[in-house]
Design a protein around this motif. Structure first.
Motif: not given
Length: 1430
Positions: A1059-1066
Motif C-alpha cells: 500500500l502507498l502511504e503519504v510517507t512514501d512520497e520521494g
C-alpha cells in the motif's frame, strides 16, 4: 669475310660461353634455364645481327688442344642450356662425386675430369689474339705455377695410392635404345664395373638429369653396380639421347641410348615444340587452357564433373582440336560411368556414381595440328558410409583374365579401409549378361585377391563382382567388371582380327586317313600355375592328336606316398585347358595328371606333375620403411617412403600438424602400418627467390657507382638473406667476362661499387639469395659510363616497393636518391600508367614523404609506377618503373582492426592466414621503422599480431602499417586521426570504468489489491552482481512493508509495496555493483504524480474488495451486429444460482410479464438485452443489479441523448460499411445507379455526387430508397450525364464513399441498353393490335347474316386483313370487309351456310409489329330444317 666481322663473331662466341659464368654462380648452379638462355640468344641476335644455322654434327674424338664449348645442345643443335665444367672448385656435382672416394684418391679427380672435358667437342675455330708483353709474362707464370701444382699432386697420389688393382669404369651391359607410346613409362638399365666404385650421372642431350629435383618425372637406382633410370609418363619432349657417365679416380666412361616417344594417332608428326606451324592449315595453333579444374574431392555414389575452357587461336572453320581425357596416364573412353562432352569451347568429363576406382590423376590433353597442351589434377574419392559399423568398404578394380570355354580368373584390389577388424576373405559373385540374378561362386571366403571361376557355359557372357568379409559383416559389392565371354582363346583372337579377305585359291581334295573316331593323345606341358591353401590351378596344352572334333579333359589327383589316382571331375569333363581344384587338404602334397577324351574314348594320361604342397605361397608384404613427409603447398604434403615412392596428400588445412603412416598391399593382403612419421606442418615449401628487378644507377663519380634495385617479387617463402653483384666491362660493343663484386651478401637494395675506372663502360647484374639458394641473375643493365655527374637536378629515387594492393588503391614506398644534385631534395612526384597507356602524374603538388597512397584505380587493371625527385634546380629523372601490378583485393585480405579490450587497452590488430614458417609481422608508423618503442608494444602469436598503445595521446597520430614478410605482399594500414583517437579514448574510459547497462530503467505498475511493483531489467551482468535498494538516500531492507527479489536468470529486479502511504512520497533507487562495474536507476514519485498513483492504488484495492462478491467483470455496454441489431451486454463473475439479477429501464424494473422481458437473455457469464432494430422508443437509461449475501454490484448505461446518438453512429457505421459497390441498371426511362445496404433507417444521411459536386433533386435526376436499395435515377440521360458518380453514406463519424465512373465502355453499354429499352417500349405502345370486339366463338343459324366488328389500335394506322382457315379472305358478295376511321374493322357474311364454319382471324400490321385475333364460327342447322332435308 673481313677481319672485323671475324673478330665480331668470335666475340659473340665468347659471350655465349661466358654469359652466366661468374665464379660465384658457377659454384652454386650447374645450368641456367633454357628459356633464359633462349631469350638471351634472341636478344644477342637482334643486337649484333648474328644468325645461327643448323649443321649436322657427329661425335668424334678430339685432340687435347681443341677448345671445347660449354653449351648443351639437343639433336637438332638447338641450345638448351649451359654445362658448367665439373672441375670448377665449387661445383656441387663434383663434390658429390668425390665424397665417396678415399681421401688419398681425391687429388686425381681433377685430371680425370679435365681429360674427359676436352674430349667431346666436334669442331673448333682458330683465332689469333695480340697480347702485350705484360699479359704474356703473367700467363706464363700462371702456367708454370699450375704445372708445378699438378706435378706435386701426381707425386702425392703415387705415394698415397699404391694399389695396382684400381681400374677405370667399364660398361659390362650398356643401356639399350627403346621406343614407347606416349603416356607410358620407360626404364634404361646398365651394368658398370670399376675400382674404386664409380659414381654415375645420367644426362639428357648432354644436360645433367637431377632426379631429386624432379621425382615426379625421373627415378634413378643403383645397386650392386647395376644402374637404372626410369622416365615416368613419357611425352614428346622426352624423345632424346640419354647418356650415363661413370667416373672414378682412374678415369671416365660413358654409354648412350636413344629413347623415342610415339604418338597414339598414326600419321601425326612428333614435335618437341608445344605449338609448331601447321602446313595443312597455314597457321600456328596456340592452345590455352583456362578455368582449370583443381584437386577435387568426392564421395562414392556422388556425381562429379571436371571441366576446362579451351581457347584455340586462331579459329579455323570446320576444324576442332582432339580432346582426350586420361586417368593415371591411361586414355578414357565413354562408358556407363564416364561421360565426355566437348562444346567447342569447354571440355567436360562427368563421372557418374563415383567409385573408389575413379580416384587418380586426371589429365585433359588438347591435341591440335600444331602441338598439344595439357592440364592435370588429382581426384580423391572418399568411401561411402557403410550400413553396419565396422564392416570393410567395397573391393576395387575387378578384372577378368585368362578367359576360356568354362573358366576365367577374377582379380581385384583390396578395399581401402578394412573396418574394425582384419579382412577374413572375399566372396565372388557372377551375373550372366541378360539376367538379373547374382550367383555366389565360392562358399568359403578366399584370402587372396585372385580366384579362378569354373563351371561357365561356353558362349555366354558374364560379369563379376566381389565382396569383402570381416568379423563385423560383409561389405557393399564392388563395381561390376566388364563383361567377358566364355570361349576358346583362339576363337576370341579370330573374332578380334575381324573378317579376312575373300579367298580366291583352289581347293584340292586328297585321300587321307579318316580322323573320325580317333582317340586323342596325351596332353603336354602340364604344370601347376597357382597353389594356395584354398585351391590349386593346373594348365596344359591340348594334345597334338585329337581328330576334327572337340576335346575335353578329365583331371586326376594322387596323394604323394600312395599309388591311387582319383578322378576329380567325374561328372563333367572340362573344355578348357585350365582347371582349378578345391577342397584339398592343407599341408598335404599331391601329384596331378590329365586325360583327353572325345566321342571315341578317353586317351592316355599326361605326365604327372611334381609333388605340390597345398598352402599359401605368397606372404604378406613387409612393413614399409621410414615415412618422410615433405612440405609442398599450403594445402598438401608430399609423403615419401622406400625407393623414392611418393604420394601427394591434398585437402589439408594450412598450419595443421600432421603425421603419416603407410601400409603395403599385395594379393595376399595388407602389411602392418609403418612407424608414424615426424610431425609435418602443412605450409608451402621454400624455393629459390625470383631475380631482382629494376637495377638502376643512383649516383656515379669518377671511380665508383651506386646501384639500386628492387627486391624479388617472390621471396620463395624464406627471408632474403642478401644480394650478390656481378660486373663486366663493355668496349666498342664487346663485353668481357662477368666478375664478382662482393664476396659477402649485401643486405640492402643498393650498393656502392668502388675501384672503377673513369670513362669505362660497365654492365651490372644482381642475384638474390635465401635459405634455398641463389636466384637467377637480373637482366643486365645497359652499359653505364663511370664518370662524375654534373647535373643540378637530383638523381632518381630507388628501392620502389608496393604494399596494400586493393581493388582501387595501392601504396608505393621508395628510398631517397643517392645523388641530391646541387641542393637538397624538396619533394617527390609519382607517375602511374596502365599496362599499355601513357604516364600520368598522381598528385598536383609534390610530397615530402617517401610514400604515397595512389587511389582512384580501376579494379582488374594492371598499373606501373615510378617516382621523380625534385630540388630547387628542378625535377630529376624518373626511377625505374615497378612491374605491372594488378589492382585487385585478393580473397582473404584482412585489414587492420582497432580494438579496445575490457581493460580499456587500445590496440591495432592484424591477422594473416597465409603465414609461412619464417614470416614476421613488421609494424611501422608513417611507413618508417619505430624509433620510440615506448609508445607501442608489439605482441605476436601465430597468425595474429597486436600493436598496443602504451599511453595514447596526440603524439600517436599517424598512419600505422603492418607488412608480413615471406608472403605475397600481405599488408595493411590504419590512419589514426585526432577525432578517431578521441572516440577510442572515450571507449577506453567506458571499458575502464564500466557501467552496467539496463534493458529497462526502473518502472512502476499497479497490481491486484492496489499493490505497487517497482522493477527494472539489467542488460549485462555476472553472477556476482549485487543490488542495493534505496529510498530518499536511505538503504531499505526487506520486511513487512517491502518485498525484494533479483532474478539473475532473467536480470529482473523487483520491489513490492502492499500500500502507498503519504510517507512514501520521494525517490526510489536501485544501486548495482558487479566487480568494478556499477549501475544506477531511479524513479521519482512526488507531487501530482504521487497523488495520482496513490489514488489508483486505493481504487485497485477497492476493486479487489468489490470482486470478492458478485460483480461485473465487464460493465454494461452495447454492440451492433452485422445485421444492425443492437445488443446490450455485460459480463458477470463470482455469481451463484441464488444471486439476484435485475434489469431496469428508466428506473423501472423489467418484470417477467413485461414485453421487454423477452429481450433478456444469458449466455455463460454474459447478460444480454436484445433491442433489435433500434428506434427512438428504445432510448432510455438501462441498469443491471447483482445482489446476494456476499455483496452487491450494479452497472448502468445511458442511452439518451449522447448515448443514443453513439448507438446510432455505430449503426450508421455498420450500414455504411455494408454498402455494396455502385452498379448500373438501364430502363426505358433512363439509367439507375444503385447500392444495397444491410439495413436502412430514416436518420441515415445519404448524398449523391456527380463529378465531386452534390446532385440536386429534379424531375430528371431523382434519388431515393426502396427497401435496402439506395438508388439514383437519371431520366433521359445525355452526354452531359457522363462522369464519376459517388454515393456518400454517413458512418457516424465520417462517411463511406462508393464511386462509379459512368464513362467509357460502362456509359456506352448502359446508354445503348437504355436506348434499346426505350425503343422497345415505344414499339410496344405503338404496335398494331386488336384491342377488343371479337368473340372467341360464334354460333349462328344457317341462313342468317353474321356481322363482327373488331377494335384496332396502332400508330401508324395498321393494315387490316381477314383469313379463314389460314387463307386470306377477299371482299365479294358473300363477304363484306370494312375498315373505318382507322379503328374499326368489320366483317359481314350474308346468309351463312355450313361452309362458312371455320377458324377466322383478324390480322393487323404496322412497322412495330403484327397481331392476329382469332375466333371460331360455327354454323348450325335447326332440327326441323334438318328433318326436312332428310
Amino acid at each position: 669475310m673481313s677481319e672485323s666481322l671475324k673478330l665480331q663473331k668470335e666475340q659473340q662466341q665468347r659471350d655465349l660461353e661466358t654469359r652466366y659464368e661468374s665464379s660465384y654462380h658457377q659454384g652454386s648452379l650447374s645450368s641456367v634455364s633454357r628459356q633464359s638462355y633462349a631469350a638471351y640468344v634472341g636478344s644477342s641476335s637482334s643486337s649484333y645481327g648474328y644468325k645461327t644455322s643448323k649443321k649436322e654434327k657427329k661425335l668424334s674424338t678430339l685432340s687435347k688442344k681443341e677448345k671445347r664449348s660449354y653449351l648443351a645442345v639437343d639433336k637438332e643443335d638447338e641450345i638448351i642450356g649451359y654445362v658448367v665444367p665439373v672441375f670448377r672448385s665449387s661445383h656441387l656435382a663434383t663434390r658429390d662425386l668425390m665424397e665417396t672416394q678415399e681421401e688419398v684418391k681425391e687429388e686425381g679427380v681433377g685430371y680425370v675430369v679435365m681429360r674427359n672435358l676436352f674430349s667431346r667437342e666436334t669442331d673448333f675455330k682458330m683465332r689469333s689474339v695480340k697480347k702485350t708483353r705484360e699479359t704474356s709474362l703473367r700467363e706464363s707464370a700462371e702456367r708454370l705455377s699450375l704445372s708445378r701444382k699438378m706435378h706435386e699432386k701426381e707425386e702425392f697420389q703415387k705415394k698415397m695410392n699404391p694399389d695396382s688393382l684400381t681400374h677405370p669404369p667399364e660398361f659390362i651391359v650398356k643401356p639399350r635404345g627403346q621406343t614407347v607410346w606416349e603416356g607410358k613409362s620407360v626404364t634404361l638399365h646398365c651394368t658398370v664395373a670399376g675400382w674404386p666404385k664409380p659414381r654415375v650421372a645420367w644426362y639428357k642431350n648432354n644436360v645433367l638429369i637431377d632426379a631429386k629435383s624432379h621425382p615426379e618425372k625421373y627415378f634413378t637406382e643403383s645397386q650392386y653396380n647395376m644402374h637404372s633410370l626410369e622416365i615416368k609418363n613419357c611425352n614428346f619432349s622426352d624423345t632424346a639421347e640419354y647418356r650415363i657417365s661413370a667416373l672414378n679416380v682412374k678415369g671416365e666412361s660413358s654409354a648412350s641410348a636413344p629413347v623415342i616417344i610415339k604418338r597414339f594417332k598414326e600419321g601425326e608428326k612428333v614435335t618437341e615444340r608445344p605449338h609448331g606451324f601447321s602446313p595443312e592449315y597455314g597457321v600456328t595453333f596456340n592452345t590455352t587452357i583456362i578455368d582449370q579444374f583443381d584437386v577435387s574431392f568426392g564421395r562414392e555414389g556422388e556425381t562429379m564433373s571436371l571441366g576446362c575452357t579451351v581457347i584455340v587461336y586462331p579459329t579455323v572453320k570446320r576444324y576442332q582440336p582432339e580432346v582426350v581425357w586420361y586417368r593415371n596416364g591411361v586414355a578414357l573412353s565413354p562408358s556407363k560411368w564416364v561421360h565426355m562432352h566437348w562444346s567447342g569451347e569447354r571440355a567436360t568429363l562427368t563421372l557418374v556414381h563415383l567409385n573408389k576406382e575413379d580416384e587418380g590423376l586426371y589429365t585433359l590433353r588438347v591435341n591440335t595440328k600444331s602441338g598439344f597442351d595439357t592440364h592435370s589434377a588429382y581426384v580423391f574419392v572418399r568411401d561411402a558410409d557403410v550400413e553396419e559399423e565396422g564392416v570393410p568398404v567395397a573391393p576395387l578394380d575387378v578384372r577378368c583374365h585368362d578367359a576360356n570355354k568354362d573358366y576365367v580368373v577374377v582379380t581385384w584390389k583390396q578395399p581401402a579401409v578394412e573396418g574394425t577388424s582384419s579382412i577374413i576373405g572375399y566372396l565372388i559373385d557372377r551375373l550372366e549378361v541378360g539376367t538379373h540374378h547374382w550367383t555366389q561362386c565360392n562358399d568359403t571366403p578366399v584370402k587372396y585377391a585372385r580366384f579362378p571361376v569354373t563351371g561357365l557355359i561356353e558362349g555366354r557372357s558374364y560379369t563379376f563382382r566381389v565382396r569383402a568379409l570381416n568379423n563385423s559383416g560383409v561389405s557393399h559389392p564392388s563395381r561390376a567388371s566388364d563383361p567377358v565371354v566364355a570361349m576358346d582363346p583362339s576363337d576370341r583372337a579370330r573374332l578380334r582380327a575381324g573378317p579376312s579377305a575373300p579367298w580366291t585359291g583352289m581347293i584340292k581334295f586328297t585321300e587321307e586317313d579318316p580322323t573320325v573316331g580317333v582317340i586323342p593323345g596325351p596332353t603336354t606341358d602340364l604344370a601347376v600355375t597357382e597353389a594356395t591353401k584354398s585351391y590349386v590351378v593346373l594348365s596344359w596344352k591340348p594334345p597334338i592328336q585329337r581328330g576334327h572334333e572337340g576335346v575335353m579333359y578329365y583331371v586326376e589327383k594322387c596323394l604323394v606316398g600312395t599309388d591311387t589316382w582319383q578322378r576329380v571331375n567325374t561328372g563333367m569333363p572340362v573344355k578348357s585347358p585350365r582347371f582349378a581344384l578345391f577342397d584339398l587338404a592343407e599341408g598335404k602334397s599331391y601329384s596331378f595328371r590329365v586325360r583327353s577324351c572325345n566321342s571315341a574314348g578317353v586317351g592316355e594320361p599326361s605326365e604327372e606333375t611334381g609333388a605340390t604342397t597345398v598352402g599359401d605361397r605368397l606372404d604378406l608384404p613387409s612393413v614399409p620403411g621410414p615415412v618422410i613427409p615433405i612440405r609442398n603447398t599450403d594445402t598438401s604434403v608430399v609423403v615419401c617412403w622406400v625407393k623414392g615412392t611418393r604420394f601427394v596428400c591434398h585437402g589439408l588445412n594450412t598450419m595443421d600438424k600432421c603425421v603419416f603412416r603407410v601400409k603395403a598391399v599385395n594379393a595376399a593382403g595388407y602389411s602392418g602400418s609403418s612407424a608414424e612419421s615426424e610431425v609435418c606442418i602443412v605450409q608451402a615449401s621454400i624455393a629459390v627467390p625470383s631475380p631482382p628487378t629494376g637495377v638502376t644507377l643512383q649516383e656515379r663519380v669518377r671511380d665508383y657507382m651506386v646501384l639500386g634495385w628492387q627486391a624479388p617479387a617472390k621471396t620463395g617463402g624464406a627471408d632474403i638473406r642478401g644480394y650478390y653483384l656481378d660486373y663486366r666491362t663493355v668496349k666498342d660493343g664487346v663485353t668481357s667476362k662477368w666478375h664478382e663484386i662482393n664476396l659477402h651478401a649485401v643486405t640492402g637494395t643498393s650498393y656502392k661499387v668502388t675501384d672503377l675506372k673513369e670513362n669505362i663502360f660497365y654492365q651490372f647484374q644482381v642475384r638474390a639469395v635465401n635459405q634455398a639458394g641463389i636466384s637467377e641473375s637480373s637482366i643486365p643493365t645497359v652499359p653505364l659510363e663511370c664518370k662524375e655527374w654534373t647535373v643540378a637536378v637530383p638523381g632518381p629515387p630507388h628501392g620502389l616497393r608496393v604494399q596494400e594492393v586493393r581493388k582501387n588503391s595501392m601504396v608505393i614506398l621508395w628510398d631517397p636518391p643517392t645523388f641530391n644534385g646541387r641542393s637538397p631534395v624538396t619533394g617527390y612526384y609519382v607517375d602511374y600508367k596502365e599496362e599499355n597507356g601513357r604516364w600520368r602524374c598522381v598528385q598536383e603538388r609534390s610530397t615530402k614523404n617517401t610514400y604515397l597512397k595512389v587511389t582512384g584505380l580501376q579494379e582488374g587493371v594492371s598499373y606501373r609506377l615510378r617516382v621523380h625527385a625534385k630540388n630547387l634546380a628542378g625535377v630529376g629523372g624518373p626511377s625505374k618503373a615497378t612491374d605491372a601490378i594488378l589492382a585487385e583485393t585478393r580473397p582473404g585480405t584482412n585489414e587492420i582492426v582497432v580494438d579496445v579490450d575490457d581493460d580499456g587497452v587500445i590496440s591495432l590488430i592484424f591477422e594473416c592466414s597465409d603465414l609461412k614458417e619464417n614470416s614476421q609481422f613488421v609494424w611501422s608508423k608513417n611507413y618508417e621503422a619505430f624509433t620510440d618503442t615506448s609508445r607501442l608494444t608489439i605482441q605476436t602469436a601465430g597468425g595474429r599480431s597486436r600493436a598496443i598503445f602504451n599511453d595514447p595521446s596526440l603524439e600517436d597520430l599517424g598512419t600505422y602499417s603492418c607488412f608480413v614478410t615471406n608472403t605475397d605482399g600481405v599488408s595493411a594500414s590504419y590512419t589514426l586521426t585526432e577525432e578517431g583517437l578521441k572516440r577510442l579514448l572515450d571507449i577506453s574510459h567506458d571499458h575502464q570504468f564500466p557501467i552496467i547497462p539496463f534493458k529497462s530503467e526502473m518502472a512502476i505498475e499497479l497490481q491486484e489489491k492496489g499493490r505497487v511493483r517497482f522493477w527494472a531489467e539489467v542488460g549485462k551482468f555476472t553472477s556476482n552482481c549485487q543490488v542495493e535498494y534505496v529510498f530518499n538516500d536511505n538503504i531499505i531492507h526487506e520486511g513487512k512493508k517491502y518485498t525484494m527479489s533479483f532474478n539473475k536468470t532473467t536480470g529482473i529486479i523487483e520491489m513490492f509495496m502492499d500500500l502507498l502511504e503519504v510517507t512514501d512520497e520521494g525517490t526510489f533507487t536501485f544501486n548495482l555493483v558487479d566487480g568494478k562495474a556499477t549501475g544506477r536507476t531511479s524513479l521519482v514519485l512526488i507531487g501530482e504524480e504521487f497523488a495520482e498513483l496513490q489514488k489508483k492504488s486505493e481504487f485497485e484495492r477497492a476493486e479487489w474488495v468489490r470482486r470478492q462478491g458478485p460483480h461485473f467483470v465487464e460493465y454494461l455496454s452495447f454492440e451492433v451486429t452485422p445485421e444492425c441489431d443492437v445488443h446490450l451486454k455485460c459480463k458477470v463473475g463470482n455469481i451463484k444460482p441464488a444471486t439476484e439479477i435485475a434489469w431496469f429501464k428508466d428506473g423501472i424494473e423489467i418484470e417477467e410479464d413485461d414485453e421487454d422481458a423477452k429481450k433478456i437473455g444469458k449466455s455463460d457469464e454474459v447478460l444480454i438485452f436484445d433491442i433489435g432494430k433500434i428506434s427512438k422508443k428504445d432510448a432510455g437509461v438501462y441498469e443491471v443489479k447483482l445482489k446476494d449475501e456476499r455483496g452487491k454490484d450494479k452497472t448502468l448505461l445511458n442511452l439518451t441523448d449522447a448515448g443514443y446518438q453513439a448507438v446510432l453512429n455505430e449503426v450508421f457505421r455498420v450500414i455504411a460499411n455494408s454498402s455494396t459497390e455502385l452498379k448500373v441498371m438501364s430502363t426505358e426511362h433512363g439509367i439507375i445507379l444503385y447500392s444495397f445496404v444491410v439495413h436502412y433507417i430514416e436518420d441515415l444521411r445519404v448524398g449523391w455526387l456527380h463529378k465531386e459536386s452534390k446532385i440536386s433533386h429534379s424531375d430528371r435526376v431523382q434519388c431515393g430508397v426502396t427497401g435496402e436499395q439506395l438508388w439514383l435515377k437519371i431520366n433521359e440521360p445525355t452526354e452531359k450525364d457522363k462522369g464519376k458518380y459517388a454515393i456518400d453514406v454517413f458512418d457516424g463519424k465520417g462517411s463511406v464513399k462508393r464511386v462509379l465512373d459512368l464513362s467509357g465502355q460502362v456509359w456506352e453499354e448502359a446508354f445503348e441498353e437504355f436506348k434499346r429499352l426505350k425503343a422497345a417500349a415505344i414499339a410496344e405502345r405503338n404496335r398494331a393490335r386488336v384491342v377488343g370486339g371479337l368473340p372467341d366463338v360464334v354460333a349462328i343459324q344457317e341462313g342468317k347474316s353474321l356481322n363482327l366488328t373488331g377494335n384496332v389500335w396502332g400508330d401508324p394506322v395498321p393494315e387490316v386483313g381477314w383469313v379463314k382457315n389460314d387463307k386470306p379472305l377477299l371482299a365479294d358478295d358473300h363477304y363484306t370487309l370494312k375498315f373505318e376511321h382507322g379503328k374499326f374493322a368489320s366483317i359481314t357474311i350474308a346468309a351463312v351456310t355450313t361452309i362458312d364454319s371455320g377458324k377466322y382471324a383478324l390480322l393487323v400490321k404496322n412497322k412495330y409489329g403484327t397481331e392476329a385475333a382469332e375466333f371460331t364460327v360455327s354454323v348450325y342447322i335447326p332440327e326441323d330444317e334438318a328433318v326436312k332435308k332428310e
